[in-house]
Scaffold this motif. Structure first.
Motif, PDB file in Angstrom:
ATOM      1  N   GLY A 191     -45.568  10.058  35.124  1.00  0.00           N
ATOM      2  CA  GLY A 191     -45.324   9.003  36.098  1.00  0.00           C
ATOM      3  C   GLY A 191     -46.540   8.636  36.923  1.00  0.00           C
ATOM      4  N   GLU A 192     -47.482   9.550  37.055  1.00  0.00           N
ATOM      5  CA  GLU A 192     -48.642   9.308  37.910  1.00  0.00           C
ATOM      6  C   GLU A 192     -49.832   8.732  37.155  1.00  0.00           C
ATOM      7  OE1 GLU A 192     -49.417  13.119  39.567  1.00  0.00           O
ATOM      8  OE2 GLU A 192     -47.894  12.923  41.132  1.00  0.00           O
ATOM      9  N   PHE A 193     -49.928   9.009  35.858  1.00  0.00           N
ATOM     10  CA  PHE A 193     -51.093   8.564  35.107  1.00  0.00           C
ATOM     11  C   PHE A 193     -50.715   7.790  33.843  1.00  0.00           C
ATOM     12  CE2 PHE A 193     -54.740   8.859  32.315  1.00  0.00           C
ATOM     13  CZ  PHE A 193     -55.801   8.619  33.177  1.00  0.00           C
ATOM     14  N   HIS A 194     -49.872   8.357  33.022  1.00  0.00           N
ATOM     15  CA  HIS A 194     -49.555   7.734  31.742  1.00  0.00           C
ATOM     16  C   HIS A 194     -48.887   6.374  31.908  1.00  0.00           C
ATOM     17  CE1 HIS A 194     -49.767  11.658  29.175  1.00  0.00           C
ATOM     18  NE2 HIS A 194     -50.705  11.607  30.097  1.00  0.00           N
ATOM     19  N   ARG A 195     -47.866   6.291  32.747  1.00  0.00           N
ATOM     20  CA  ARG A 195     -47.111   5.050  32.870  1.00  0.00           C
ATOM     21  C   ARG A 195     -47.971   3.882  33.355  1.00  0.00           C
ATOM     22  NH1 ARG A 195     -42.002   6.154  36.100  1.00  0.00           N
ATOM     23  NH2 ARG A 195     -41.877   7.740  34.468  1.00  0.00           N
ATOM     24  N   PRO A 196     -48.789   4.042  34.395  1.00  0.00           N
ATOM     25  CA  PRO A 196     -49.664   2.925  34.798  1.00  0.00           C
ATOM     26  C   PRO A 196     -50.651   2.507  33.709  1.00  0.00           C
ATOM     27  CG  PRO A 196     -49.505   4.553  36.552  1.00  0.00           C
ATOM     28  CD  PRO A 196     -48.874   5.160  35.341  1.00  0.00           C
ATOM     29  N   MET A 197     -51.142   3.472  32.932  1.00  0.00           N
ATOM     30  CA  MET A 197     -52.107   3.127  31.895  1.00  0.00           C
ATOM     31  C   MET A 197     -51.429   2.420  30.718  1.00  0.00           C
ATOM     32  SD  MET A 197     -54.789   3.791  33.365  1.00  0.00           S
ATOM     33  CE  MET A 197     -55.688   3.004  32.038  1.00  0.00           C
ATOM     34  N   THR A 223     -51.142   6.923  22.970  1.00  0.00           N
ATOM     35  CA  THR A 223     -50.435   8.201  23.123  1.00  0.00           C
ATOM     36  C   THR A 223     -51.357   9.372  22.810  1.00  0.00           C
ATOM     37  OG1 THR A 223     -48.299   7.187  22.595  1.00  0.00           O
ATOM     38  CG2 THR A 223     -48.494   9.572  22.310  1.00  0.00           C
ATOM     39  N   ARG A 224     -52.153   9.222  21.756  1.00  0.00           N
ATOM     40  CA  ARG A 224     -53.085  10.290  21.376  1.00  0.00           C
ATOM     41  C   ARG A 224     -54.178  10.465  22.437  1.00  0.00           C
ATOM     42  NH1 ARG A 224     -54.350   8.386  16.819  1.00  0.00           N
ATOM     43  NH2 ARG A 224     -56.400   7.515  17.299  1.00  0.00           N
ATOM     44  N   VAL A 225     -54.697   9.352  22.948  1.00  0.00           N
ATOM     45  CA  VAL A 225     -55.760   9.429  23.957  1.00  0.00           C
ATOM     46  C   VAL A 225     -55.235  10.050  25.246  1.00  0.00           C
ATOM     47  CG1 VAL A 225     -57.298   8.066  25.423  1.00  0.00           C
ATOM     48  CG2 VAL A 225     -57.068   7.505  23.005  1.00  0.00           C
ATOM     49  N   LEU A 226     -54.070   9.605  25.701  1.00  0.00           N
ATOM     50  CA  LEU A 226     -53.512  10.125  26.955  1.00  0.00           C
ATOM     51  C   LEU A 226     -53.047  11.573  26.791  1.00  0.00           C
ATOM     52  CD1 LEU A 226     -51.474   7.084  28.329  1.00  0.00           C
ATOM     53  CD2 LEU A 226     -53.767   7.853  28.977  1.00  0.00           C
ATOM     54  N   GLY A 227     -52.719  11.959  25.558  1.00  0.00           N
ATOM     55  CA  GLY A 227     -52.310  13.340  25.321  1.00  0.00           C
ATOM     56  C   GLY A 227     -53.427  14.328  25.585  1.00  0.00           C
ATOM     57  N   ALA A 228     -54.674  13.840  25.550  1.00  0.00           N
ATOM     58  CA  ALA A 228     -55.815  14.724  25.810  1.00  0.00           C
ATOM     59  C   ALA A 228     -56.108  14.858  27.301  1.00  0.00           C
ATOM     60  CB  ALA A 228     -57.058  14.187  25.097  1.00  0.00           C
ATOM     61  N   VAL A 229     -55.415  14.057  28.140  1.00  0.00           N
ATOM     62  CA  VAL A 229     -55.623  14.135  29.593  1.00  0.00           C
ATOM     63  C   VAL A 229     -54.810  15.295  30.138  1.00  0.00           C
ATOM     64  CG1 VAL A 229     -55.409  12.927  31.790  1.00  0.00           C
ATOM     65  CG2 VAL A 229     -56.008  11.662  29.722  1.00  0.00           C
ATOM     66  N   LYS A 230     -55.463  16.256  30.704  1.00  0.00           N
ATOM     67  CA  LYS A 230     -54.791  17.454  31.194  1.00  0.00           C
ATOM     68  C   LYS A 230     -54.427  17.309  32.669  1.00  0.00           C
ATOM     69  CE  LYS A 230     -55.531  19.357  27.176  1.00  0.00           C
ATOM     70  NZ  LYS A 230     -54.426  19.514  26.220  1.00  0.00           N
ATOM     71  N   MET A 247     -54.898  -9.155  37.778  1.00  0.00           N
ATOM     72  CA  MET A 247     -54.356  -7.836  37.496  1.00  0.00           C
ATOM     73  C   MET A 247     -53.982  -7.089  38.770  1.00  0.00           C
ATOM     74  SD  MET A 247     -56.750  -6.632  34.295  1.00  0.00           S
ATOM     75  CE  MET A 247     -55.650  -5.268  33.929  1.00  0.00           C
ATOM     76  N   ARG A 248     -53.741  -7.819  39.848  1.00  0.00           N
ATOM     77  CA  ARG A 248     -53.398  -7.173  41.115  1.00  0.00           C
ATOM     78  C   ARG A 248     -52.127  -6.331  41.013  1.00  0.00           C
ATOM     79  NH1 ARG A 248     -55.569  -8.814  45.947  1.00  0.00           N
ATOM     80  NH2 ARG A 248     -57.177 -10.412  45.821  1.00  0.00           N
ATOM     81  N   TYR A 249     -51.271  -6.644  40.068  1.00  0.00           N
ATOM     82  CA  TYR A 249     -49.985  -5.957  39.994  1.00  0.00           C
ATOM     83  C   TYR A 249     -50.028  -4.729  39.100  1.00  0.00           C
ATOM     84  CZ  TYR A 249     -48.703 -10.374  42.065  1.00  0.00           C
ATOM     85  OH  TYR A 249     -48.657 -11.469  42.886  1.00  0.00           O
ATOM     86  N   LEU A 250     -51.203  -4.402  38.561  1.00  0.00           N
ATOM     87  CA  LEU A 250     -51.330  -3.208  37.745  1.00  0.00           C
ATOM     88  C   LEU A 250     -51.883  -2.070  38.590  1.00  0.00           C
ATOM     89  CD1 LEU A 250     -52.636  -4.672  34.380  1.00  0.00           C
ATOM     90  CD2 LEU A 250     -50.313  -4.072  35.037  1.00  0.00           C
ATOM     91  N   LYS A 251     -51.107  -1.038  38.705  1.00  0.00           N
ATOM     92  CA  LYS A 251     -51.436   0.066  39.595  1.00  0.00           C
ATOM     93  C   LYS A 251     -52.515   0.961  38.996  1.00  0.00           C
ATOM     94  CE  LYS A 251     -49.335   4.171  41.694  1.00  0.00           C
ATOM     95  NZ  LYS A 251     -48.112   5.005  41.772  1.00  0.00           N
ATOM     96  N   VAL A 252     -53.449   1.361  39.830  1.00  0.00           N
ATOM     97  CA  VAL A 252     -54.449   2.343  39.428  1.00  0.00           C
ATOM     98  C   VAL A 252     -53.793   3.729  39.498  1.00  0.00           C
ATOM     99  CG1 VAL A 252     -56.672   3.394  39.992  1.00  0.00           C
ATOM    100  CG2 VAL A 252     -56.354   0.936  40.264  1.00  0.00           C
ATOM    101  N   PRO A 253     -53.900   4.542  38.445  1.00  0.00           N
ATOM    102  CA  PRO A 253     -53.246   5.862  38.450  1.00  0.00           C
ATOM    103  C   PRO A 253     -53.649   6.697  39.661  1.00  0.00           C
ATOM    104  CG  PRO A 253     -54.075   5.357  36.274  1.00  0.00           C
ATOM    105  CD  PRO A 253     -54.596   4.287  37.185  1.00  0.00           C
ATOM    106  N   VAL A 254     -52.675   7.387  40.211  1.00  0.00           N
ATOM    107  CA  VAL A 254     -52.819   8.295  41.358  1.00  0.00           C
ATOM    108  C   VAL A 254     -53.596   7.674  42.519  1.00  0.00           C
ATOM    109  CG1 VAL A 254     -52.635  10.356  39.922  1.00  0.00           C
ATOM    110  CG2 VAL A 254     -54.889   9.424  40.356  1.00  0.00           C
TER     111      VAL A 254
END
Length: 223
Positions: A85-91, A73-80, A1-8
């Motif tokens: 581009g910094e959090f949702h897309r990598p996840m 989508t529902r879970v990430l929608g609760a992330v404030k 999983m080296r190619y999966l970016k950790v958010p921020v």
């Protein structure tokens, strides 16, 4: 999983190293009588071979009509206070990777090897005397049962084919496509093309033998 970016993540060598998946049944049905399960994905990350924390996704699911994408989508929608581009897309990329692994494991031709180190240790301990059983049980605390998905290793010489170069063994990922069908191939149906192990003959260990085909009189038949 080296190619999966950790958010921020600020460091380029900070990546996801693995993921724990927990699907927990409900303690009791909700008021409407619908059983709501809890799905949790815990992505562990590391940098320079050191643990650097984790990202946890937790939310309820009905295990029915709700798709993984809708759940995410529902879970990430609760992330404030996190931009897409910094959090949702990598996840989304990380969860998509997990889903593809489970889809691959469900295929008949999947390379899945079970390891029952912990269970085997408990089985051996049952037939031992008290002292030896206690020692084995103490050692078994560091063991676990698990599975290996895909090839366990690639040979060091895999990067150089017999002709002095070429493509190294790798998985060509599975994908969906619209397959022509019906009279004159005028219709289309959605099919899933299974992952393919390219240059499997260069892998160490047992490799599934691919089917061979020969052309017959107006037909293609299995050899």
């Amino acid at each position: 999983m080296r190619y999966l970016k950790v958010p921020v993540a600020q460091a380029a060598d900070h990546f996801f190293d693995g993921v724990f998946c927990f699907l927990t049944p409900p303690a009791e049905p909700c008021a409407a009588g619908e059983a709501r399960w809890t799905l949790e994905l815990v992505f562990a990350s590391k940098r320079r071979d050191l643990y650097r924390g984790h990202v946890s996704l937790l939310g309820e699911t009905d295990r029915g009509s709700t798709t993984v994408g809708e759940w995410l989508t529902r879970v990430l929608g609760a992330v404030k206070e996190q931009r897409d581009g910094e959090f949702h897309r990598p996840m989304y990329a990380a969860v998509s990777y997990v889903v593809r692994v489970f889809l691959y494991m469900a295929l008949k031709q999947a390379r899945v090897t079970e390891h029952r180190d912990h269970g085997e240790a408990l089985r051996r301990a049952a037939g031992l005397g008290e002292r030896k059983r206690a020692k084995l049980l103490q050692r078994s605390a560091s063991l676990y049962d698990g599975i290996t998905v895909g090839p366990e290793s690639l040979p060091s010489s895999a990067s150089a084919c017999a002709s002095g170069g070429g493509v190294t063994p790798h998985w060509r990922r599975g994908h969906f496509r619209m397959q022509p069908c019906g009279a004159g191939n005028q219709q289309r149906k959605l099919i899933f093309v299974a992952p393919v192990l390219v240059h499997a003959e260069h892998l160490q260990g047992e490799v599934p033998t691919p089917k061979s085909y020969r052309a017959g009189a107006g037909a293609v038949t299995a050899a």
